[in-house]
Design an enzyme around this catalytic site. Structure first.
Site, PDB file in Angstrom:
ATOM      1  N   CYS A 106       0.838  -1.200   0.000  1.00 15.54           N
ATOM      2  CA  CYS A 106       0.000   0.000   0.000  1.00 15.54           C
ATOM      3  C   CYS A 106       0.874   1.251   0.000  1.00 15.54           C
ATOM      4  O   CYS A 106       0.621   2.202  -0.741  1.00 15.54           O
ATOM      5  CB  CYS A 106      -0.920  -0.008   1.214  1.00 15.54           C
ATOM      6  N   CYS A 203      -7.338  -3.091   6.566  1.00 19.30           N
ATOM      7  CA  CYS A 203      -8.462  -2.176   6.346  1.00 19.30           C
ATOM      8  C   CYS A 203      -9.527  -2.739   5.429  1.00 19.30           C
ATOM      9  O   CYS A 203     -10.702  -2.389   5.542  1.00 19.30           O
ATOM     10  CB  CYS A 203      -7.935  -0.842   5.813  1.00 19.30           C
TER      11      CYS A 203
END
Length: 379
Positions: A106, A203
């Site tokens: 990410c 997430c």
């Protein structure tokens, strides 16, 4: 630098760290713009409709904080690229028998590539985030990535993917503060996020854990298979390779004359390789796709500290380059949790030199070959 004419885009999440990062920059006189990414979330397996990092509540909180600080606020649709570069990576790594850390990808592909490029497209001079890390310069003018002042919150491990270009365009405002002080600042400024809990889970998993997620998107990694020793003996049956991790002892569901630990996963034969504590520890590893923060590998072998997981303690080792993006690491003491797919990150004092992904070693491949033979016998 004229701060009043220096534009900084702050990656906001509605959390306390990014909120205080924005507030500190406003106090310093920068021209600040808040930006929040709308990320992909798991709905197919019964997860939440929204990613944990960008729920409607968090988005409203970030917008309220931006309004309170008097800064513009934008939402950037990042669903597709996040699904492609982070979520698919997580799935593929599990299929290949690795234990991935998607936060690394990410930061590599989303925050400090996709988001940074969008920030610069808004004529920003910098992208700021709420990471606990610091940026400095060395005597030659090169950029350094340093640990956050609060060692318990330091995030330099997952930022080891950054290079000189990214560091030159990035700010970490809360890296100079302990977490308690960041919460105090948020409370003093009456920011919504002052008492918001830190996010601990991946997430994109929504309300489920990673096992439910993989059962939907990669069911083959949750299929039962044989538990075998490195010498080829079949001891029992596992419940899906992704339910286990290197070094695990409890929950194996087998009996033996002494405690057994997970040594490796063989995705080709769907076999879980186990062994004794003496077999578990290794004092060497090889890391690939190694990123040197300085942009170039050292000319000679050197000694430094190495972390093999985000929460692990740094251990002394000798580091030898096998090329620009491949590194051999020999520890002073055997490490029991060397896990393919995790990052090996190198430090000298509080400076992060870089990191790469741990790969399977030759002796581990020998064990996998033995497990393939045992798996053939078992089935």
């Amino acid at each position: 630098m004229n701060k009043e004419t220096t534009r900084v885009v702050v990656a906001m999440s509605g959390g306390v760290d990014s909120s205080v990062a924005a507030a500190l920059l406003v106090q310093e006189g920068y021209e600040v713009v808040g930006m929040m990414m709308r990320l992909w979330s798991d709905e197919a397996s019964g997860g939440a409709e929204h990613n944990r990092c960008c729920t409607p509540d968090q988005m409203q909180s970030a917008r309220r904080i931006a309004n309170r600080l008097g800064i513009p606020f934008y939402v950037l649709d990042t669903k597709d690229v996040f699904r492609e570069r982070v979520v698919q990576y997580f799935i593929d790594q599990h299929r290949d028998g690795f234990t991935p850390n998607p936060c690394l990808e990410c930061n590599r592909h989303i925050r400090f590539d996709w988001l940074l490029r969008h920030a610069l497209a808004l004529d920003a001079d910098y992208l700021a985030t709420g990471h606990y890390a610091r940026i400095a310069k060395n005597a030659a003018g090169g950029w350094l990535l340093k640990k956050g002042l609060d060692s318990s919150k330091d995030q330099s491990y997952v930022l080891s993917v950054m290079g000189q270009e990214q560091l030159s365009k990035t700010l970490f405002p809360v890296g100079e503060y302990p977490k308690a002080e960041v919460r105090r600042i948020a409370s003093e400024l009456v920011l919504d996020a002052a008492n918001r809990k830190d996010s601990q889970d991946l997430c994109f998993l929504g309300k489920n854990d990673y096992r439910d997620f993989l059962l939907t998107y990669a069911p083959e990694v949750m299929i039962r298979g044989p538990i075998v020793t490195s010498s080829g003996d079949v001891l029992g049956e596992h419940h899906g390779l992704s339910n286990y991790t290197i070094g695990q002892r409890k929950g194996l569901g087998i009996s033996f004359s002494e405690p057994l630990y997970v040594l490796a996963m063989n995705p080709f034969k769907n076999a879980l390789v186990v062994g004794t504590r003496a077999e578990l520890g290794r004092d060497q590893l090889e890391a690939a796709n190694f990123n040197w923060v300085s942009g170039a590998p050292p000319d000679a072998a050197f000694r430094a500290e190495v972390k093999i997981r985000y929460r692990s303690q740094p251990q002394m080792a000798e580091i030898r380059c096998l090329g620009k993006e491949r590194v051999w690491i020999a520890f002073d003491e055997p490490q029991r949790d060397i896990t393919p797919g995790q990052a090996a990150v190198v430090y000298q004092d509080d400076v992060c030199l870089g990191g790469g992904l741990i790969i399977k070693l030759e002796e581990e491949q020998d064990g996998l070959q033995a497990s393939e033979k045992a798996a053939d016998l078992a089935w």
